[in-house]
Design a protein around this motif. Structure first.
Motif, short mmCIF file in Angstrom:
data_model
loop_
_atom_site.label_atom_id
_atom_site.label_comp_id
_atom_site.label_asym_id
_atom_site.label_seq_id
_atom_site.Cartn_x
_atom_site.Cartn_y
_atom_site.Cartn_z
N SER A 160 0.82 -1.20 0.00
CA SER A 160 0.00 0.00 0.00
C SER A 160 0.86 1.26 0.00
CB SER A 160 -0.97 -0.01 1.17
OG SER A 160 -0.28 0.00 2.38
N LEU A 161 2.14 1.15 0.41
CA LEU A 161 3.02 2.32 0.34
C LEU A 161 3.21 2.74 -1.12
CD1 LEU A 161 5.80 1.48 2.91
CD2 LEU A 161 3.93 3.11 3.13
N GLU A 163 1.20 1.96 -3.54
CA GLU A 163 -0.11 2.40 -4.05
C GLU A 163 -0.37 3.84 -3.64
OE1 GLU A 163 -2.60 -1.76 -4.42
OE2 GLU A 163 -2.94 -0.49 -2.68
N ALA A 164 -0.01 4.17 -2.39
CA ALA A 164 -0.20 5.54 -1.92
C ALA A 164 0.59 6.51 -2.80
CB ALA A 164 0.22 5.66 -0.47
N ALA A 165 1.82 6.13 -3.15
CA ALA A 165 2.64 6.99 -3.99
C ALA A 165 1.98 7.20 -5.35
CB ALA A 165 4.03 6.38 -4.16
N MET A 166 1.46 6.12 -5.92
CA MET A 166 0.80 6.24 -7.23
C MET A 166 -0.48 7.04 -7.12
SD MET A 166 1.26 2.81 -9.38
CE MET A 166 1.44 1.48 -8.23
N ASP A 167 -1.18 6.84 -6.01
CA ASP A 167 -2.41 7.59 -5.78
C ASP A 167 -2.13 9.08 -5.76
OD1 ASP A 167 -5.28 7.46 -5.02
OD2 ASP A 167 -4.53 8.53 -3.26
N LEU A 168 -0.93 9.45 -5.27
CA LEU A 168 -0.57 10.87 -5.18
C LEU A 168 0.06 11.37 -6.47
CD1 LEU A 168 0.79 10.72 -1.56
CD2 LEU A 168 -1.21 11.97 -2.30
N GLY A 169 0.04 10.56 -7.51
CA GLY A 169 0.46 11.05 -8.82
C GLY A 169 1.80 10.55 -9.32
N ALA A 170 2.44 9.62 -8.59
CA ALA A 170 3.74 9.12 -9.05
C ALA A 170 3.52 7.97 -10.03
CB ALA A 170 4.55 8.64 -7.86
N THR A 171 4.28 7.97 -11.12
CA THR A 171 4.22 6.84 -12.04
C THR A 171 4.81 5.63 -11.33
OG1 THR A 171 6.39 7.37 -12.90
CG2 THR A 171 4.51 8.34 -14.05
N PRO A 172 4.54 4.41 -11.82
CA PRO A 172 5.07 3.23 -11.13
C PRO A 172 6.59 3.30 -10.97
CG PRO A 172 3.43 2.57 -12.72
CD PRO A 172 3.60 4.04 -12.90
N ALA A 175 7.38 5.80 -8.24
CA ALA A 175 6.98 5.24 -6.94
C ALA A 175 8.03 4.25 -6.47
CB ALA A 175 5.61 4.55 -7.07
N PHE B 79 -6.97 1.12 -8.42
CA PHE B 79 -6.11 -0.01 -8.08
C PHE B 79 -6.70 -1.33 -8.52
CE2 PHE B 79 -4.97 3.11 -4.70
CZ PHE B 79 -3.80 3.49 -5.31
N TYR B 100 -2.43 7.15 -11.06
CA TYR B 100 -1.73 8.44 -10.97
C TYR B 100 -2.29 9.48 -11.92
CZ TYR B 100 0.92 5.81 -14.50
OH TYR B 100 1.27 5.04 -15.57
N ASN B 105 -7.95 11.20 -4.53
CA ASN B 105 -6.91 10.79 -3.59
C ASN B 105 -7.53 9.96 -2.50
OD1 ASN B 105 -4.93 13.77 -4.01
ND2 ASN B 105 -4.62 11.72 -4.83
N PHE B 108 -5.53 5.70 3.14
CA PHE B 108 -5.57 4.25 3.25
C PHE B 108 -5.98 3.78 4.63
CE2 PHE B 108 -3.66 2.56 -0.67
CZ PHE B 108 -3.40 3.76 -1.30
N ALA B 112 -0.56 4.06 5.38
CA ALA B 112 0.49 3.95 4.36
C ALA B 112 1.36 5.20 4.29
CB ALA B 112 -0.12 3.65 2.98
N PHE B 114 4.88 7.19 4.34
CA PHE B 114 6.22 6.78 3.92
C PHE B 114 7.15 6.87 5.11
CE2 PHE B 114 4.47 9.00 0.03
CZ PHE B 114 3.94 7.84 -0.50
N TYR B 125 4.68 15.13 -0.87
CA TYR B 125 4.97 14.13 -1.91
C TYR B 125 4.10 14.29 -3.16
CZ TYR B 125 6.17 9.68 -4.04
OH TYR B 125 6.60 8.73 -4.92
N GLN B 129 5.06 15.54 -7.16
CA GLN B 129 4.79 14.77 -8.38
C GLN B 129 4.19 15.66 -9.46
OE1 GLN B 129 6.12 11.82 -8.30
NE2 GLN B 129 6.52 12.27 -6.15
N LYS B 177 -3.40 17.76 -2.34
CA LYS B 177 -3.53 18.00 -3.77
C LYS B 177 -4.90 18.58 -4.14
CE LYS B 177 -1.52 15.50 -6.87
NZ LYS B 177 -1.09 14.37 -7.71
#
Ligand SMILES: Nc1ncnc2c1ncn2[C@@H]1O[C@H](COP(=O)(O)OP(=O)(O)OP(=O)(O)O)[C@@H](O)[C@H]1O
Ligand SMILES: [Mg+2]
Lengths: 265, 388
Positions: A160-161, A163-172, A175, B79, B100, B105, B108, B112, B114, B125, B129, B177
């Motif tokens: 989920s870490l 996934e959280a990064a991707m959710d915030l707009g990071a590409t895979p 992330a 997801f 993305y 948003n 979780f 989750a 970081f 973060y 992005q 965001k």
């Protein structure tokens, strides 16, 4: 089960450790021997280390070994980490079990066979044997160790870490680089050190795949020993032992630290 | 009450009173689930589900564990892809759009956060992005920290925070965001009761202030009732009822909803006819047929039906009261809760009903006590008929 001290346990422990470490201890001890004769103690001296520095052949071999180890460990870490990510992530693609098995296979494969098959390959493609062929061979056989170390960390990594990064707009890819990699870094570093030490003390595969001008330290020691053990060789072996011990200990410490950071969250 | 909440109070009231886009046939939903099905191998997590959620709505998904709430939310976040059907956001089909690229948003269930980044870096973060200018990122992080009252902890790492503080960081990170839609998966699961209640109101304030649409998952029905404009009750991957908290409580459509939301007494019976606009229901629990005014139900003679009555809509008496719907029994248990007293009354039929009475005065001279014979009564319009 109670862990009680008994004479039986103590004796078997002592015998076991003696069996494991006495030969190594002797090498280390005799590397400080002042006498020219390998088996006769003539007092303490560091003269063989000095002689070692002046021995061009050994110095050359050590330099080759370090370069091979560094280069092959770097490439093996990169490829091994990618393989570990692919194997843990992409769920149940067909043939996954086969792939996992194939990654582990080189670990149990007799080195003679690995060496021989690599030799055949290099001959077949017409690659001149030398520095690069040893490096490629070492990359091949150390990669699976990196994969195993990194994979064991990734299995417990919280998806989920990412996934959280991707959710915030990071590409895979982003992330992975900004979240996953920093968190599995200790395991990757441990994998690198393991690959480095494995490459450094390999004799069999190097003998098969090396050529003129790329003699590694274990190869050089082995060939000199056949002409008779000199105290100089003991000194070289001691240095090698020190290096390997350092590498393995650091790898173990990193793995332990990785487990601790994980347990904290 | 601090100054910000005082200033906000009337605003929320005004918004909440007049807000009901779901009753407007012209209104276009912001989020639309269109016959969405999600299977994991053999298991069906979400089954042929359709749902509309409107802009600025505070929407709750409520249901027992494993009913598909998280799965539904993950399909909106990107997801999981639906096995069948599609998800639309502001009229745009989201099929194939990666997480993305979705203006959504999520906070979780496990937060989750970081672990290798400070609180401020966690919040920044998402903004990084988007490659916002550094000054803007800093300003926004400041603002978010103020919003969740964590200014002093900006440089701490997540493992140096308490559960409640982590939850705030996760919220700030998801809010930073300014997404069109914020998804919150059990946002208050890790908090103790008092902090939970406080945070519920904070979330409501925030949602009104920022004008965002919230989709919240919870399996705490009280939490859902407190916060939401509308609630969808889910069971086994399907939506059983979508309604405002009041409707859900007073007019549950099925037995599952009636029993899941709040406490309720269920008296099984059979329809015996219609009289003066009220249904007559014969039941083994009462000597005379019960009368229920429930215009929503259309029933046939002899059809099995359940009369459902909430405990607080029943009254308890020593003497048989006048009027219809009187049950007779013996007090088996008394639970004193401070504000309420709950009586468990054992009826002659063997059933047990719960009656709750508000403790309006501090001293009662001769209170009803254990093993007393009592009468329980309820008004015809206090009960609901449930045939499903
Ligand atoms: N990745 C998956 N693979 C297989 N089955 C899954 C997967 N994710 C969810 N499920 C199944 O789908 C069903 C719905 O799961 P979901 O997580 O949506 O439940 P939930 O309503 O969020 O429950 P909870 O309140 O416990 O969080 C469950 O039966 C679950 O076992
Ligand atoms: Mg869930």
């Amino acid at each position: 089960m109670a862990r009680r001290f008994t004479w039986f346990n103590a004796t078997s422990l002592t015998l076991g450790f003696a069996f494991l470490y006495l030969p190594i201890l002797l090498v280390v001890l005799y590397s400080f021997n002042a006498s020219q004769l390998v088996t006769v103690w003539g007092g303490f001296s560091g003269r063989w280390y000095g002689a070692l520095l002046r021995n061009d052949a050994l110095r050359e071999a050590a330099w080759v070994t370090l370069r091979v180890a560094f280069l092959s460990a770097t490439v093996a870490t990169f490829l091994g980490t990618l393989a570990a990510v692919a194997l843990t992530r992409y769920g149940r693609f067909s043939g996954r079990t086969l792939f996992t098995g194939m990654i582990y296979a080189p670990m149990v494969m007799p080195e003679v066979i690995t060496g021989l098959s690599l030799l055949l390959l290099f001959v077949a493609v017409g690659l001149d044997r030398g520095f690069w062929t040893v490096t490629i061979a070492h990359t091949t056989f150390t990669m699976c160790f990196v994969t195993v170390v990194v994979q064991s960390r990734l299995i417990t990594f919280d998806r989920s870490l990412e996934e959280a990064a991707m959710d915030l707009g990071a590409t895979p890819l982003r992330a992975f680089l900004s979240v996953t990699l920093p968190l599995i870094a200790p395991a990757v570093a441990a994998g690198f050190l393991l690959a480095f030490t494995l490459s450094m003390d390999d004799l069999v595969i190097a003998s098969f795949t090396s050529g003129p001008g790329a003699t590694t330290l274990p190869m050089r020691i082995y060939s000199q020993v056949r002409l008779g053990v000199t105290p100089e060789i003991n000194a070289a072996a001691t240095l090698l032992i020190a290096f390997v011990t350092l590498g393995v200990t650091a790898a173990a410490l990193l793995t332990k630290r990785a487990a601790q950071t994980q347990a904290r969250l | 009450m601090n100054d910000t909440t005082r200033a906000l109070r009337p605003a929320i009231g005004a918004v909440r009173r007049s807000f009901s886009p779901w009753t407007d046939p012209q209104a276009r939903p912001l989020i639309r689930f269109e016959s969405v099905t999600k299977r994991f191998g053999e298991a069906v997590a979400v089954e042929d589900l359709s749902l509309d959620i409107f802009e600025r709505e505070f929407f709750c998904l409520l249901g027992p564990s494993g009913c598909g709430k998280t799965t539904l939310m993950r399909m909106l976040a990107g997801f999981e892809e639906p096995t069948a059907g599609r998800v639309l956001l502001a009229g745009q089909d989201l099929t194939g759009v990666p997480p993305y690229r979705r203006p959504v948003n999520m906070m979780f269930q496990s937060y989750a956060l970081f672990p290798h980044m400070s609180v401020a870096d966690n919040i920044a973060y998402g903004l990084k992005q988007d490659r916002l200018p550094r000054g803007e990122i800093e300003a926004r992080v400041e603002e978010m920290l103020r919003l969740v009252q964590l200014e002093k902890l900006a440089t701490r790492r997540p493992d140096q925070l308490s559960g409640g503080q982590r939850q705030r960081v996760a919220l700030a990170r998801a809010l930073a965001k300014r997404p069109k839609v914020l998804l919150l998966d059990e946002p208050l699961g890790a908090l103790d009761k008092k902090l939970r209640e406080e945070t519920q109101f904070e979330l409501m304030d925030l949602q009104v202030r920022l004008g965002m649409t919230f989709l919240v998952v919870t399996h705490d029905q009280e939490e859902a009732m407190t916060m939401s404009d509308r609630i969808a009750v889910m069971d086994h991957g399907r939506i059983v009822q979508v309604a405002t908290p009041g409707e859900l409580y007073e007019q549950p459509r099925t037995r599952f909803v009636a029993e899941f939301v709040g406490d309720i007494n269920i008296l099984e019976g059979k329809v015996a006819g219609m009289e003066e606009g009220g249904w007559r229901v014969e039941t083994p629990h009462a000597s005379q047929a019960l009368t229920v005014f429930d215009p929503d139900e259309v029933l046939g003679h002899g059809q099995p039906v359940a009369v459902a009555v909430r405990p607080e809509k029943m009254t308890i008496h020593r003497q048989r009261p006048q009027g219809p719907n009187v049950l007779e029994g013996e007090v088996w248990d008394i639970g004193y809760l401070g504000d309420w007293t709950v009586y468990r009354v054992h009826l002659g039929s063997g059933a047990v009903v719960r009656v709750s009475c508000a403790n309006a005065s501090r001293f009662v001279a001769d209170p009803i006590t254990w093993d007393e014979r009592v009468f329980v009564a309820f008004a015809p319009d206090a009960a609901i008929l449930l045939s499903r």
